[in-house]
Structures are given as structure tokens and as C-alpha cells.
Motif scaffolding. Structure first.
Motif, PDB file in Angstrom:
ATOM      1  N   LEU A  63      -7.682  -1.287  -6.079  1.00 34.61           N
ATOM      2  CA  LEU A  63      -6.859  -1.501  -7.317  1.00 34.61           C
ATOM      3  C   LEU A  63      -7.784  -0.972  -8.321  1.00 34.61           C
ATOM      4  O   LEU A  63      -8.718  -2.017  -8.829  1.00 34.61           O
ATOM      5  CB  LEU A  63      -6.260  -2.696  -7.561  1.00 34.61           C
ATOM      6  CG  LEU A  63      -5.081  -2.640  -8.644  1.00 34.61           C
ATOM      7  CD1 LEU A  63      -3.970  -3.956  -8.275  1.00 34.61           C
ATOM      8  CD2 LEU A  63      -5.624  -2.757 -10.003  1.00 34.61           C
ATOM      9  N   SER A  97      -3.622   8.731  -3.073  1.00 36.06           N
ATOM     10  CA  SER A  97      -4.915   9.407  -2.387  1.00 36.06           C
ATOM     11  C   SER A  97      -5.966   9.671  -3.159  1.00 36.06           C
ATOM     12  O   SER A  97      -5.434  10.717  -4.167  1.00 36.06           O
ATOM     13  CB  SER A  97      -4.326  10.386  -1.347  1.00 36.06           C
ATOM     14  OG  SER A  97      -5.469  10.882  -0.739  1.00 36.06           O
ATOM     15  N   THR A 134       0.722  -1.071   0.014  1.00 38.17           N
ATOM     16  CA  THR A 134       0.100   0.072   0.159  1.00 38.17           C
ATOM     17  C   THR A 134       0.822   1.265  -0.075  1.00 38.17           C
ATOM     18  O   THR A 134       0.276   2.398  -0.088  1.00 38.17           O
ATOM     19  CB  THR A 134      -0.858  -0.021   1.111  1.00 38.17           C
ATOM     20  OG1 THR A 134      -0.187  -0.222   2.441  1.00 38.17           O
ATOM     21  CG2 THR A 134      -1.957  -1.202   1.052  1.00 38.17           C
ATOM     22  N   SER A 176       1.024   3.836  -3.820  1.00 38.08           N
ATOM     23  CA  SER A 176      -0.592   4.239  -3.802  1.00 38.08           C
ATOM     24  C   SER A 176      -0.747   5.628  -3.969  1.00 38.08           C
ATOM     25  O   SER A 176       0.096   6.362  -3.943  1.00 38.08           O
ATOM     26  CB  SER A 176      -1.242   3.623  -2.940  1.00 38.08           C
ATOM     27  OG  SER A 176      -0.824   4.297  -1.617  1.00 38.08           O
ATOM     28  N   GLU A 218       2.117   2.743  -9.880  1.00 41.88           N
ATOM     29  CA  GLU A 218       1.981   2.829  -8.513  1.00 41.88           C
ATOM     30  C   GLU A 218       0.779   3.685  -8.435  1.00 41.88           C
ATOM     31  O   GLU A 218      -0.111   3.974  -7.290  1.00 41.88           O
ATOM     32  CB  GLU A 218       3.025   4.212  -8.083  1.00 41.88           C
ATOM     33  CG  GLU A 218       4.452   3.635  -7.816  1.00 41.88           C
ATOM     34  CD  GLU A 218       5.805   4.329  -7.454  1.00 41.88           C
ATOM     35  OE1 GLU A 218       5.334   5.633  -6.868  1.00 41.88           O
ATOM     36  OE2 GLU A 218       6.639   4.065  -7.302  1.00 41.88           O
ATOM     37  N   ASP A 219       0.073   4.304  -9.444  1.00 41.01           N
ATOM     38  CA  ASP A 219      -0.981   4.939  -9.381  1.00 41.01           C
ATOM     39  C   ASP A 219      -2.296   4.107  -9.431  1.00 41.01           C
ATOM     40  O   ASP A 219      -3.294   4.886  -9.437  1.00 41.01           O
ATOM     41  CB  ASP A 219      -1.121   6.169 -10.523  1.00 41.01           C
ATOM     42  CG  ASP A 219       0.227   7.022 -10.192  1.00 41.01           C
ATOM     43  OD1 ASP A 219       0.554   7.305  -9.541  1.00 41.01           O
ATOM     44  OD2 ASP A 219       0.290   7.895 -11.196  1.00 41.01           O
ATOM     45  N   CYS A 220      -2.458   3.044  -9.781  1.00 43.60           N
ATOM     46  CA  CYS A 220      -3.584   2.386 -10.007  1.00 43.60           C
ATOM     47  C   CYS A 220      -4.116   1.867  -8.783  1.00 43.60           C
ATOM     48  O   CYS A 220      -5.077   1.182  -8.680  1.00 43.60           O
ATOM     49  CB  CYS A 220      -3.336   1.306 -10.928  1.00 43.60           C
ATOM     50  SG  CYS A 220      -2.493  -0.213 -10.447  1.00 43.60           S
ATOM     51  N   LEU A 221      -3.510   1.895  -7.418  1.00 45.82           N
ATOM     52  CA  LEU A 221      -4.152   1.628  -6.198  1.00 45.82           C
ATOM     53  C   LEU A 221      -4.541   2.893  -5.607  1.00 45.82           C
ATOM     54  O   LEU A 221      -3.491   3.656  -5.142  1.00 45.82           O
ATOM     55  CB  LEU A 221      -2.990   0.733  -5.543  1.00 45.82           C
ATOM     56  CG  LEU A 221      -3.553   0.326  -4.269  1.00 45.82           C
ATOM     57  CD1 LEU A 221      -4.539  -0.810  -4.258  1.00 45.82           C
ATOM     58  CD2 LEU A 221      -2.453   0.069  -3.250  1.00 45.82           C
ATOM     59  N   ALA A 222      -5.566   2.897  -5.116  1.00 49.15           N
ATOM     60  CA  ALA A 222      -6.056   4.084  -4.298  1.00 49.15           C
ATOM     61  C   ALA A 222      -6.008   3.685  -2.924  1.00 49.15           C
ATOM     62  O   ALA A 222      -6.524   2.163  -2.453  1.00 49.15           O
ATOM     63  CB  ALA A 222      -7.362   4.607  -4.681  1.00 49.15           C
ATOM     64  N   TYR A 223      -5.537   4.456  -1.993  1.00 47.88           N
ATOM     65  CA  TYR A 223      -5.107   4.031  -0.430  1.00 47.88           C
ATOM     66  C   TYR A 223      -5.268   5.305   0.418  1.00 47.88           C
ATOM     67  O   TYR A 223      -4.588   6.296   0.236  1.00 47.88           O
ATOM     68  CB  TYR A 223      -3.980   3.225  -0.155  1.00 47.88           C
ATOM     69  CG  TYR A 223      -3.679   2.741   1.247  1.00 47.88           C
ATOM     70  CD1 TYR A 223      -4.587   1.797   1.734  1.00 47.88           C
ATOM     71  CD2 TYR A 223      -2.748   3.683   2.071  1.00 47.88           C
ATOM     72  CE1 TYR A 223      -4.232   1.735   3.064  1.00 47.88           C
ATOM     73  CE2 TYR A 223      -2.504   3.261   3.415  1.00 47.88           C
ATOM     74  CZ  TYR A 223      -3.214   2.172   3.698  1.00 47.88           C
ATOM     75  OH  TYR A 223      -3.210   1.979   5.330  1.00 47.88           O
ATOM     76  N   ALA A 232      -8.972   1.240   0.297  1.00 48.53           N
ATOM     77  CA  ALA A 232      -7.964   0.608  -0.554  1.00 48.53           C
ATOM     78  C   ALA A 232      -8.662  -0.205  -1.870  1.00 48.53           C
ATOM     79  O   ALA A 232      -9.711  -0.746  -1.513  1.00 48.53           O
ATOM     80  CB  ALA A 232      -7.375  -0.549   0.022  1.00 48.53           C
ATOM     81  N   GLU A 242      -6.985  -7.312  -3.475  1.00 49.13           N
ATOM     82  CA  GLU A 242      -6.890  -6.243  -4.524  1.00 49.13           C
ATOM     83  C   GLU A 242      -6.052  -6.973  -5.753  1.00 49.13           C
ATOM     84  O   GLU A 242      -5.938  -6.690  -6.598  1.00 49.13           O
ATOM     85  CB  GLU A 242      -6.215  -5.046  -4.063  1.00 49.13           C
ATOM     86  CG  GLU A 242      -7.094  -4.450  -2.901  1.00 49.13           C
ATOM     87  CD  GLU A 242      -8.402  -3.984  -3.541  1.00 49.13           C
ATOM     88  OE1 GLU A 242      -8.791  -3.998  -4.996  1.00 49.13           O
ATOM     89  OE2 GLU A 242      -9.616  -3.937  -2.720  1.00 49.13           O
TER      90      GLU A 242
END
Length: 415
Positions: A402, A39, A34, A37, A348-353, A400, A130
Motif C-alpha cells: 500500500l 499491477s 488484493t 489492486s 483500488e489503485d493505492c495497493l500494488a500487487y 504487495a 499493509e
């Protein structure tokens, strides 16, 4: 353990009457997956708004590219992706005599272990939930020994899939420690040394850079078992027609049916290719991966599949098929009676956390507990005047997801 609020004594057991040295935990980092990621909904953005326990991300539509001077306007479709908020907690109850004479260091004996199990457990849960929401996969078969097929060529092949989609984001790869050991044993010097910034973020988990991606080691990557041979099918349904009754594409597909389905099962699909995020049709195959499954293994969920017919750019597509396609044939990509150790490379940008804090409760004392796991977690302390017990509770609230499968590739290393 006593039920909080009742007249009783907690049943914790501490070592007494001898001098003991509390052994500090040696957890390298509880947050690896995570950390890479972005925001999407901060605490300030989220609170005091009527979002309930989720929020939605929007993937913008792209117009169709048309040759010549005659325009062919496209209908722009925004796609919603819902991100749910969840909470995990751990707690301990201590009586007055335990607090008086049993604890040499509250932080070492109670605070840190609680925080570590919360952070580590939550990270592992996020990874398992995810990691299979990807549109690509690579299967690495063994030759004679478990994992011996793992090599640098696998890493290059995985990053190449993402480069062919012209991604502008930085790429990050995650390897199981056993897989990483096999690969580095075949040529450690092929990894570029981690930069100081890379090492500062990932510490001892930083492996190095190879194939345009930074690679890190994670202990939380799952291993899946494929038992019996599995099958799967998806239903395209009737094609959506335009005003001139010309077929454009198909309604969004999120479910799969089959036999012996398991989470992580992957399928190849003849003729199904990826439409990249610029709206350009590519020759990169779209793999279907099961990311949730029913108890009977007959139904599952997949990442949303939005299929357009060749050249139509229908419905904000992420995949395309040749004109005239009415059905798709899915072929199992994994072998029966086989274990696969999972890895992944993604943007790195395709996972929101994001993490959140609940408000302060009346009658409680709040304080932050720092942990070697890279998180600061809130502790709440409640007193019970009936028996002088104290309840110590740690919460970690997060969201979180993806949310863009085209930016992630799952690696299946045969064990």
C-alpha cells in the motif's frame, strides 16, 4: 514428517479400508483485499533485470501554486517507495504405497487443501502487513454492546475523507463479517445492490455500494488489542532552509518512539493536515498510525511523513503545518484495555500487487493447481529414487504494497 532425500517413509495418515467421501472445501474466496489492486511490475517487466528482490515506485513531485504574474519556481522532488518480493510455500511428501492405495483423489485430498492454505495464509499476511499504512483513521466507539456503534454514518465519514482529497480512483471498502452484520441489521436496503461485474469479481463477499464506495466482506481483517495507555512522539528536527535562509519544511520522518506502542495504534496530531496528490493543502487531518513495532513497544515505523511549512510545497509533501511550527504533539486516539475490529476503505489503485513464477528446476515436474481462492499456483513434483517418495511443493511468489497512504482510511470499531 520424514526429511526429504533420506531413506524413510512419510508419516502421513490416511483413512483406509472403508469407503469415504472426501469433503470438498467451501472457501468463498481466498483473495479479497488484493483483488482491488494495480499491477506495477509484471513478470515480463521484472525478470532478467538487475532489481534484486525488490523494485521502486516513484511518486512525482508537484510545483507550487503561485498567485499573480511573478513566478516562484519550485524544486520538483520525486519520492521513492520500495516494494519487496516475497514467497510462501507448502509441501507434502508421499510414499509409493500411499500414492498407490491411500489416495482416492489427489486433487481433493492433497492439491486443493495445499493450495487453499497457501492462498488464504498469504492473503491474511498481506492484509496485516499493509492495512495500517494509511494517513487517516476513524474511531467508532460502542455504547453498550460490542460493535454496536457501527453504522452507515461511519462508512460515509470514511469515504468523505477521501472525497475531500479529490481522488479520481474507484473506492473499495473492507468490513469484518461481524461488523457488516451489525451495519446491515440497521438498514440493509441502504446498500445498493452489487452490480453483476462486482458480484462476478467478489462473489458472496460483495455487500453493496454505499457512500461512493463498493463494500466487501473479508474474513482476514485483524482485531487489535490496546493494553496499557500508549504514548508517542516524532522528531521534526531542524527546518530545511532555502538559499535565503527561509524555512521550507522538514526531512522525511519514518519512525516513532513512545511507550506501549502496538501495531495499529493511532495518534491525532494538532495542526498536521494533508497535502493532496495535486499538491494542494487541505484541512483534512493527517493521522499517524504505527504499522510496525519493536518487541519492547518503544519504537515503531510509520508511513513516510513529508512535512512542508504553510505555502512552501517543500520536498513533495504529503502534509503541512503552520509557519513557525517546530514540534508536534501526538495524542493517543485509542482507549486502553480495549479491542478494535479493523476495517478499511481505500482506492483500488493505492495497493500494488503482482504475482511471479520462479523458473523450472531440473529434475522436477511443474503443473498448475487451480483453487477456489482465485489463484493459480504452481506445483513442483520431485522424485527420490532411493525410496520412491515424491515431494509435492506449491509456491506463491508476490509483491504487495500500500504505497500511497493518503488514499486509505482505517476504521476502528470498538468491540
Amino acid at each position: 514428517m520424514a526429511i526429504y532425500g533420506q531413506t524413510s517413509t512419510p508419516t502421513n495418515q490416511f483413512t483406509n479400508n472403508v469407503k469415504v467421501q472426501c469433503i470438498a472445501s467451501n472457501v468463498a474466496d481466498a483473495r479479497v483485499f488484493t483483488k482491488a489492486s494495480v499491477s506495477k511490475m509484471s513478470q515480463a517487466d521484472f525478470e532478467r533485470k538487475k532489481y534484486g528482490n525488490s523494485y521502486k515506485l516513484y511518486i512525482p513531485g508537484k510545483p507550487k501554486l503561485v498567485n499573480g504574474v511573478v513566478a516562484d519556481p519550485s524544486n520538483v522532488t520525486e519520492v521513492e517507495t520500495e516494494v519487496f518480493i516475497d514467497n510462501d510455500n507448502v509441501s507434502e511428501e508421499l510414499g509409493p504405497f500411499q500414492r498407490l492405495g491411500d489416495l482416492e483423489s489427489f486433487d481433493d485430498q492433497i492439491g486443493q487443501p495445499m493450495a487453499e492454505i497457501l492462498a488464504r495464509g498469504q492473503e491474511k499476511k498481506i492484509v496485516e502487513k499493509e492495512i495500517f499504512k494509511a494517513a487517516h483513521g476513524i474511531v467508532v466507539t460502542k455504547t453498550s454492546a460490542a460493535l454496536d456503534g457501527a453504522d452507515f454514518g461511519n462508512l460515509s465519514a470514511a469515504t468523505a475523507k477521501l472525497r475531500k482529497l479529490a481522488l479520481g480512483s474507484k473506492l473499495i471498502g473492507f468490513l469484518d463479517p461481524d461488523v457488516e452484520a451489525v451495519i446491515t441489521g440497521k438498514g440493509l436496503n441502504k446498500f445498493q445492490m452489487p452490480s453483476e461485474d462486482f458480484k462476478r469479481v467478489y462473489g458472496e463477499n460483495a455487500v453493496g455500494r454505499f457512500g461512493t464506495a463498493k463494500w466487501v466482506e473479508s474474513p482476514d481483517l485483524p482485531t487489535i488489542h490496546i493494553g496499557s495507555a500508549y504514548t508517542g512522539s516524532i522528531t521534526l528536527g531542524d527546518a530545511v532552509l532555502d538559499a535565503d535562509n527561509v524555512a521550507q519544511g522538514f526531512a522525511e520522518i519514518k519512525e516513532i518512539t513512545g511507550t506501549n506502542l502496538v501495531k495499529g495504534a493511532m495518534f491525532t496530531v494538532a495542526g498536521l493536515k494533508i497535502v493532496d496528490e495535486s499538491g494542494i493543502q487541505t484541512q483534512v487531518p493527517f493521522h499517524i498510525i504505527v504499522n510496525e513495532v519493536s518487541n519492547g513497544g518503544t519504537k515503531g515505523k510509520i508511513s513516510p511523513l513529508r512535512i512542508t511549512l504553510d505555502g512552501k510545497a517543500f520536498g513533495n509533501p504529503n502534509a503541512w503545518v503552520p509557519t513557525g511550527t517546530t514540534t508536534l504533539t501526538l495524542a493517543a486516539a485509542l482507549t486502553a484495555n480495549t479491542d478494535y475490529v479493523i476495517g478499511e476503505v481505500r482506492s483500488e489503485d493505492c495497493l500494488a500487487y503482482d504475482t511471479y513464477q520462479f523458473d523450472v528446476l531440473p529434475g522436477s515436474t511443474d503443473e498448475m493447481v487451480s483453487t477456489v481462492g482465485g489463484s493459480s499456483i504452481k506445483m513442483r513434483i520431485f522424485g527420490d529414487g532411493t525410496n520412491l517418495n515424491k515431494l509435492y511443493r506449491l509456491d506463491s511468489t508476490y509483491a504487495a504494497a500500500l504505497y500511497e497512504p493518503r488514499e486509505a482510511v482505517v476504521l476502528y470499531f470498538e468491540a
